[in-house]
Scaffold this motif. Structure first.
Motif, PDB file in Angstrom:
ATOM      1  N   GLY A   1     -17.245  -1.113  -3.591  1.00 13.11           N
ATOM      2  CA  GLY A   1     -15.999  -1.870  -3.472  1.00 13.11           C
ATOM      3  C   GLY A   1     -15.515  -2.193  -4.877  1.00 13.11           C
ATOM      4  N   SER A   2     -15.991  -3.324  -5.419  1.00 13.77           N
ATOM      5  CA  SER A   2     -15.602  -3.696  -6.792  1.00 13.77           C
ATOM      6  C   SER A   2     -16.056  -2.625  -7.779  1.00 13.77           C
TER       7      SER A   2
ATOM      8  N   ILE B   1     -12.931 -10.657 -14.894  1.00 12.18           N
ATOM      9  CA  ILE B   1     -13.614  -9.706 -15.797  1.00 12.18           C
ATOM     10  C   ILE B   1     -12.583  -8.941 -16.627  1.00 12.18           C
TER      11      ILE B   1
ATOM     12  N   CYS C   1      -7.290   5.500  -0.244  1.00  6.40           N
ATOM     13  CA  CYS C   1      -8.674   5.412   0.238  1.00  6.40           C
ATOM     14  C   CYS C   1      -9.672   5.418  -0.915  1.00  6.40           C
ATOM     15  N   LEU C   2     -10.040   4.230  -1.353  1.00  5.46           N
ATOM     16  CA  LEU C   2     -11.003   4.106  -2.449  1.00  5.46           C
ATOM     17  C   LEU C   2     -12.297   3.453  -1.957  1.00  5.46           C
TER      18      LEU C   2
ATOM     19  N   ILE D   1      -9.014 -11.071  -2.227  1.00  7.07           N
ATOM     20  CA  ILE D   1     -10.103 -10.075  -2.188  1.00  7.07           C
ATOM     21  C   ILE D   1      -9.644  -8.652  -2.539  1.00  7.07           C
ATOM     22  N   TYR D   2      -8.538  -8.180  -1.880  1.00  4.48           N
ATOM     23  CA  TYR D   2      -8.229  -6.761  -2.086  1.00  4.48           C
ATOM     24  C   TYR D   2      -7.521  -6.482  -3.409  1.00  4.48           C
ATOM     25  N   GLU D   3      -7.601  -5.225  -3.813  1.00  2.00           N
ATOM     26  CA  GLU D   3      -7.060  -4.737  -5.099  1.00  2.00           C
ATOM     27  C   GLU D   3      -7.686  -5.477  -6.282  1.00  2.00           C
TER      28      GLU D   3
ATOM     29  N   HIS E   1     -12.922 -12.460  -8.932  1.00  2.00           N
ATOM     30  CA  HIS E   1     -13.993 -12.269  -9.932  1.00  2.00           C
ATOM     31  C   HIS E   1     -13.654 -11.084 -10.834  1.00  2.00           C
TER      32      HIS E   1
ATOM     33  N   ILE F   1     -13.820   2.604   3.925  1.00  2.00           N
ATOM     34  CA  ILE F   1     -13.633   1.460   4.837  1.00  2.00           C
ATOM     35  C   ILE F   1     -12.489   0.560   4.366  1.00  2.00           C
TER      36      ILE F   1
ATOM     37  N   VAL G   1       0.843  -1.198   0.000  1.00  2.00           N
ATOM     38  CA  VAL G   1       0.000   0.000   0.000  1.00  2.00           C
ATOM     39  C   VAL G   1       0.880   1.250   0.000  1.00  2.00           C
TER      40      VAL G   1
ATOM     41  N   ILE H   1      -9.350   0.649   5.051  1.00  2.00           N
ATOM     42  CA  ILE H   1      -8.182   1.356   4.523  1.00  2.00           C
ATOM     43  C   ILE H   1      -6.909   0.946   5.279  1.00  2.00           C
ATOM     44  N   THR H   2      -6.062   0.217   4.572  1.00  2.00           N
ATOM     45  CA  THR H   2      -4.808  -0.283   5.142  1.00  2.00           C
ATOM     46  C   THR H   2      -3.884   0.883   5.506  1.00  2.00           C
TER      47      THR H   2
ATOM     48  N   THR I   1     -11.044  -8.362  -6.557  1.00  2.00           N
ATOM     49  CA  THR I   1     -11.223  -9.786  -6.210  1.00  2.00           C
ATOM     50  C   THR I   1     -10.890 -10.653  -7.425  1.00  2.00           C
TER      51      THR I   1
HETATM   52  C1  LIG Z   1      -7.387  -6.931   4.240  1.00  2.24           C
HETATM   53  C2  LIG Z   1      -7.999  -5.885   3.349  1.00  2.24           C
HETATM   54  C3  LIG Z   1      -7.297  -4.729   3.053  1.00  2.24           C
HETATM   55  C4  LIG Z   1      -7.869  -3.739   2.237  1.00  2.24           C
HETATM   56  N1  LIG Z   1      -7.199  -2.556   2.003  1.00  2.24           N
HETATM   57  C5  LIG Z   1      -7.791  -1.576   1.268  1.00  2.24           C
HETATM   58  C6  LIG Z   1      -7.138  -0.303   1.081  1.00  2.24           C
HETATM   59  O1  LIG Z   1      -6.026  -0.063   1.555  1.00  2.24           O
HETATM   60  N2  LIG Z   1      -7.789   0.656   0.361  1.00  2.24           N
HETATM   61  C7  LIG Z   1      -9.018   0.448  -0.204  1.00  2.24           C
HETATM   62  O2  LIG Z   1      -9.528   1.355  -0.854  1.00  2.24           O
HETATM   63  N3  LIG Z   1      -9.649  -0.750  -0.035  1.00  2.24           N
HETATM   64  C8  LIG Z   1      -9.079  -1.760   0.682  1.00  2.24           C
HETATM   65  N4  LIG Z   1      -9.710  -2.968   0.872  1.00  2.24           N
HETATM   66  C9  LIG Z   1     -11.047  -3.165   0.308  1.00  2.24           C
HETATM   67  C10 LIG Z   1     -11.062  -4.103  -0.892  1.00  2.24           C
HETATM   68  O3  LIG Z   1     -10.379  -3.537  -1.976  1.00  2.24           O
HETATM   69  C11 LIG Z   1     -12.525  -4.467  -1.192  1.00  2.24           C
HETATM   70  O4  LIG Z   1     -13.009  -5.251  -0.110  1.00  2.24           O
HETATM   71  C12 LIG Z   1     -12.657  -5.225  -2.505  1.00  2.24           C
HETATM   72  O5  LIG Z   1     -12.391  -4.393  -3.603  1.00  2.24           O
HETATM   73  C13 LIG Z   1     -14.072  -5.829  -2.668  1.00  2.24           C
HETATM   74  O6  LIG Z   1     -15.044  -4.863  -2.432  1.00  2.24           O
HETATM   75  P1  LIG Z   1     -16.244  -5.180  -1.419  1.00  2.24           P
HETATM   76  O7  LIG Z   1     -15.663  -5.666  -0.163  1.00  2.24           O
HETATM   77  O8  LIG Z   1     -17.124  -3.997  -1.367  1.00  2.24           O
HETATM   78  O9  LIG Z   1     -17.026  -6.380  -2.087  1.00  2.24           O
HETATM   79  P2  LIG Z   1     -18.121  -6.254  -3.270  1.00  2.24           P
HETATM   80  O10 LIG Z   1     -17.623  -5.395  -4.359  1.00  2.24           O
HETATM   81  O11 LIG Z   1     -19.441  -5.941  -2.674  1.00  2.24           O
HETATM   82  O12 LIG Z   1     -18.137  -7.745  -3.810  1.00  2.24           O
HETATM   83  C14 LIG Z   1     -18.839  -8.806  -3.153  1.00  2.24           C
HETATM   84  C15 LIG Z   1     -18.676 -10.056  -4.033  1.00  2.24           C
HETATM   85  O13 LIG Z   1     -19.308  -9.833  -5.307  1.00  2.24           O
HETATM   86  C16 LIG Z   1     -18.349 -10.069  -6.325  1.00  2.24           C
HETATM   87  N5  LIG Z   1     -18.615  -9.174  -7.451  1.00  2.24           N
HETATM   88  C17 LIG Z   1     -18.732  -7.824  -7.431  1.00  2.24           C
HETATM   89  N6  LIG Z   1     -18.960  -7.362  -8.661  1.00  2.24           N
HETATM   90  C18 LIG Z   1     -18.976  -8.443  -9.493  1.00  2.24           C
HETATM   91  C19 LIG Z   1     -19.176  -8.636 -10.897  1.00  2.24           C
HETATM   92  N7  LIG Z   1     -19.352  -7.607 -11.723  1.00  2.24           N
HETATM   93  N8  LIG Z   1     -19.151  -9.898 -11.380  1.00  2.24           N
HETATM   94  C20 LIG Z   1     -18.933 -10.959 -10.556  1.00  2.24           C
HETATM   95  N9  LIG Z   1     -18.732 -10.852  -9.241  1.00  2.24           N
HETATM   96  C21 LIG Z   1     -18.758  -9.615  -8.717  1.00  2.24           C
HETATM   97  C22 LIG Z   1     -16.984  -9.799  -5.691  1.00  2.24           C
HETATM   98  O14 LIG Z   1     -15.933 -10.416  -6.395  1.00  2.24           O
HETATM   99  C23 LIG Z   1     -17.202 -10.377  -4.306  1.00  2.24           C
HETATM  100  O15 LIG Z   1     -17.039 -11.768  -4.351  1.00  2.24           O
HETATM  101  C24 LIG Z   1      -9.158  -3.958   1.680  1.00  2.24           C
HETATM  102  C25 LIG Z   1      -9.854  -5.154   1.955  1.00  2.24           C
HETATM  103  C26 LIG Z   1      -9.290  -6.107   2.771  1.00  2.24           C
HETATM  104  C27 LIG Z   1     -10.058  -7.365   3.078  1.00  2.24           C
END
Ligand SMILES: Cc1cc2nc3c(=O)[nH]c(=O)nc-3n(C[C@H](O)[C@H](O)[C@H](O)COP(=O)(O)OP(=O)(O)OC[C@H]3O[C@@H](n4cnc5c(N)ncnc54)[C@H](O)[C@@H]3O)c2cc1C
Length: 385
Positions: free
Chosen positions: A131-132, A375, A124-125, A365-367, A371, A155, A89, A157-158, A369
């Motif tokens: 999320g995704s 894509i 902070c994104l 999951i991060y950066e 999935h 949320i 990060v 945010i590492t 997932t």
């Molecule tokens: C340990 C950790 C550290 C992190 N650090 C940071 C950080 O420093 N800064 C930051 O900004 N974020 C950070 N994150 C957040 C992380 O980037 C998000 O959790 C991640 O991008 C997924 O977003 P979400 O949790 O909202 O899940 P969602 O986007 O709600 O996804 C839920 C599920 O649906 C799936 N999904 C979503 N859209 C689609 C699609 N179009 N097709 C198929 N499947 C789909 C996903 O793959 C997942 O399985 C961190 C997360 C963790 C766990």
């Protein structure tokens, strides 16, 4: 084709390996149990030049190639994903992003402090509802005299509780039927700014326990105009390019976890005896070890191909995505097998494999997932809808 590493790369690998094996591995379990990383880890990484990563020495950096940086991440990941995550990060998402998009003043103000560890960065994104689907962020930036006022929530945010600098993505008012992502702007924010509030992310138990994660609230947080990174309404591009840097770091970190799983498994199957034989003499165990090794080497070539391509200056978005997807999935499978092969002991923290298994889930999951990586890859192959 030349698959050899340069002296420069091997030198950084040695520095990172010595540090990781001598100073991180011996305390990795303790850090996991305590849920914290001692500040000395960060200052030591700065002292060794690791935090300077690919930034030029004129700006206090270490002039590493992307391949050398991937080797550093692999070594750190082998010892502890929390430490590797901290650095990915700080150095890839934050420093490389400022290096790519910052103007001269921003680079000379922030990069030397970040390289020396005097300042820690966070990115902070992610938000509760975005999320995704990062284009859907709800944090707003309202133009005011001399700058902008930010309101919103971030949320997961590492590094955020220890960071003094945050790259925050927020939306300006939408103009002329512009698509929502076209309003996103990146801001460089001093975390001591009034209205920038952070608290420990609640409920994070599974893995990366020694990492710091925060929930941020932005309440009328003033940012001067000169703190825009990469231009007004260019923030989505900034965010995505930062993820290209970060994904490579995560992929390399996954390689390290995978290697650690293999090392622990080989050592265990050589000594554990059942039915009068070493368990490593059973064909089913051998098949598992062989798969672990073969998938590790496949990941390694994908990671170093992506890093090498980045070093040539070509776009490596697809390669970074493939490397992250393959390396994290393969390492997750390896970690699961490693726990199984350790039997009941694998379930206890007497052995490190249960930590590898918990930690690797985060990398999936991060950066983006797995999935989302699928894509990115499929769109590249089939074309956008
Ligand atoms: C340990 C950790 C550290 C992190 N650090 C940071 C950080 O420093 N800064 C930051 O900004 N974020 C950070 N994150 C957040 C992380 O980037 C998000 O959790 C991640 O991008 C997924 O977003 P979400 O949790 O909202 O899940 P969602 O986007 O709600 O996804 C839920 C599920 O649906 C799936 N999904 C979503 N859209 C689609 C699609 N179009 N097709 C198929 N499947 C789909 C996903 O793959 C997942 O399985 C961190 C997360 C963790 C766990």
């Amino acid at each position: 084709m030349d698959f050899s590493h340069s002296e420069h790369e091997l030198r950084w690998q040695t520095i990172a390996r010595d540090f990781a094996q001598r100073e991180v591995s011996p305390i990795a379990r303790e850090m996991d149990e305590l849920g914290a990383m001692p500040p000395s880890i960060v200052s030591r990484m700065a002292e060794l030049g690791l935090l300077g990563s690919t930034i030029s020495s004129d700006l206090g950096g270490s002039d590493m190639t992307s391949v050398a940086l991937a080797m550093v991440y692999e070594e750190l990941g082998r010892a502890c994903s929390s430490v590797r995550g901290f650095m990915t990060v700080h150095s890839s998402l934050v420093m490389q992003c400022i290096n790519q998009w910052g103007n001269d003043k921003q680079k000379s103000t922030y990069l030397p402090m970040l390289a020396s560890g005097q300042s820690i960065g966070c990115y902070c994104l992610t938000e509760p509802e975005a999320g995704s689907d990062a284009a859907n962020i709800q944090t707003t930036a309202t133009p005011v005299d001399g700058g902008y006022e930010l309101r919103g929530e971030k949320i997961w945010i590492t590094n955020a509780n220890i960071a003094s600098l945050a790259i925050v993505f927020a939306k300006l008012p939408i103009v002329d039927n512009q698509k929502p992502h076209g309003a996103i702007t990146a801001f460089l924010i001093d975390t001591s700014t009034k209205g920038f509030q952070r608290k420990k992310m609640p409920g994070k138990e599974l893995g990366h326990r020694a990492s710091d994660h925060a929930h941020i609230t932005l309440e009328k947080c003033f940012v001067p105009s000169e703190n825009i990174l990469g231009g007004e309404r260019q923030g989505f591009k900034v965010a995505m390019s930062a993820l290209d840097h970060g994904r490579l770091g995560v992929a390399a970190g996954a390689l390290g976890v995978h290697q650690a799983c293999l090392d622990a498994t080989v050592s265990f199957v050589r000594s554990r005896k059942q039915f009068g034989s070493r368990i490593g003499d059973f064909e089913m165990i051998q098949a598992s070890v062989a798969e672990m090794k073969a998938s590790l080497e496949a990941s390694r070539y994908l990671v170093y191909l992506a890093a090498w391509k980045k070093d040539t200056g070509e776009t490596s978005t697809l390669e970074a995505s493939i490397a992250k997807f393959h390396a994290t999935e393969a390492a997750l499978k390896a970690a699961s097998e490693a726990v199984l092969i350790h039997g009941g002991r694998g379930y206890s923290n007497e052995y490190p494999v249960e930590r590898y298994y918990r930690d690797i889930k985060g990398l999936q999951i991060y950066e983006g997932t797995s999935h989302i990586q699928r894509i990115v890859i499929a769109r590249n192959v089939i074309g956008k809808p």
